[in-house]
Design a protein around this motif. Structure first.
Motif, mmCIF file in Angstrom:
data_model
loop_
_atom_site.group_PDB
_atom_site.id
_atom_site.type_symbol
_atom_site.label_atom_id
_atom_site.label_comp_id
_atom_site.label_asym_id
_atom_site.label_seq_id
_atom_site.Cartn_x
_atom_site.Cartn_y
_atom_site.Cartn_z
ATOM 1 N N GLU A 117 0.833 -1.204 0.000
ATOM 2 C CA GLU A 117 0.000 0.000 0.000
ATOM 3 C C GLU A 117 0.866 1.252 0.000
ATOM 4 O O GLU A 117 0.583 2.223 -0.704
ATOM 5 N N LYS A 118 1.936 1.242 0.792
ATOM 6 C CA LYS A 118 2.836 2.391 0.839
ATOM 7 C C LYS A 118 3.552 2.587 -0.490
ATOM 8 O O LYS A 118 3.810 3.718 -0.910
ATOM 9 N N SER A 119 3.889 1.470 -1.162
ATOM 10 C CA SER A 119 4.549 1.563 -2.466
ATOM 11 C C SER A 119 3.630 2.207 -3.492
ATOM 12 O O SER A 119 4.063 3.013 -4.318
ATOM 13 N N ILE A 120 2.344 1.847 -3.460
ATOM 14 C CA ILE A 120 1.372 2.432 -4.378
ATOM 15 C C ILE A 120 1.241 3.929 -4.116
ATOM 16 O O ILE A 120 1.175 4.739 -5.048
ATOM 17 N N GLU A 121 1.241 4.314 -2.833
ATOM 18 C CA GLU A 121 1.163 5.730 -2.504
ATOM 19 C C GLU A 121 2.378 6.485 -3.034
ATOM 20 O O GLU A 121 2.266 7.623 -3.495
ATOM 21 N N ALA A 122 3.545 5.818 -2.974
ATOM 22 C CA ALA A 122 4.762 6.452 -3.488
ATOM 23 C C ALA A 122 4.680 6.626 -5.002
ATOM 24 O O ALA A 122 5.122 7.637 -5.555
ATOM 25 N N LEU A 123 4.098 5.635 -5.691
ATOM 26 C CA LEU A 123 3.960 5.725 -7.140
ATOM 27 C C LEU A 123 3.050 6.876 -7.554
ATOM 28 O O LEU A 123 3.226 7.473 -8.617
ATOM 29 N N LYS A 124 2.083 7.180 -6.696
ATOM 30 C CA LYS A 124 1.161 8.273 -7.019
ATOM 31 C C LYS A 124 1.884 9.606 -7.117
ATOM 32 O O LYS A 124 1.411 10.533 -7.769
#
Length: 210
Positions: A117-124
């Motif tokens: 989930e944190k990785s997806i937030e970083a991709l945003k």
């Protein structure tokens, strides 16, 4: 970010070819583009058709729900049932072992999913990146979120890759792909087509990834 394979903009096809299997020229043709890039009008039309080069915002999952999800599976139900039966029968050792398995499985799954989930937030955060592209044969800078299939992207030393793309031309191009390869050393790129089918992302040496 845009997917690795697109349908031709000239004609919809049932069988899609991965861009790493195509030559640079064929990859450009497949996306109905040109080495001079898209026109502003065509780019606007594709943006309308395909949407922004951004991760769609979904409902945020709380950490508590992620933890609960780790115990929502048939295998866990069976272990819980076994734990209850062992407790009734006063099989202390079995109860401790089963309980330990449940806790370890829950913690491990929680950590993995929470990191994802944190990785997806970083991709945003890629949405705030800028990209240099060819539009009407001229180099312009745009928001990375405004990239569309068929855009010709220009990369220089230190740039972040704003979207997955096929390498068309290069001069000693290397990218940092530790998250894909597990290796800390930069990966050298090439332009030749790779004819093998179903290559792992880390093996697609003529592609760059956001």
């Amino acid at each position: 970010r845009k997917p690795l394979k697109y349908r031709s903009l000239k004609k919809e096809k049932e069988d899609m070819t991965e861009h790493y299997q195509l030559s640079p020229e064929d990859s450009i043709k497949e996306l109905a583009s040109s080495i001079q890039g898209l026109t502003d009008r065509e780019a606007a039309a594709r943006l309308e058709k395909y949407g922004k080069n951004a991760i769609k915002e979904g409902k945020k999952v709380s950490a508590f729900k992620i933890l609960l999800n780790q115990f929502n599976s048939p295998v866990v139900y069976i272990l819980v049932a076994a734990l209850i039966i062992s407790g009734i029968l006063r099989e202390i050792v079995d109860s401790v072992v089963i309980a330990s398995i449940l806790v370890i499985n829950g913690v491990f799954g929680f950590v993995q999913e929470f990191r994802a989930e944190k990785s997806i937030e970083a991709l945003k955060k890629l949405e705030s990146l800028k990209a240099r592209v060819l539009r009407d044969g001229k180099i312009v800078q745009i928001d990375a979120a405004m990239l569309v299939p068929g855009d010709i992207i220009l990369l220089d030393t230190g740039d972040k890759v704003p979207a997955d793309a096929r390498v068309l031309e290069l001069n000693e191009l290397k990218t940092q792909e530790a998250i894909l390869t597990g290796e800390s050393t930069p990966v050298s790129k090439r332009i030749e087509a790779l004819k093998k089918e179903k290559l792992a992302v880390s093996e697609q040496e003529n592609m760059v990834f956001s």
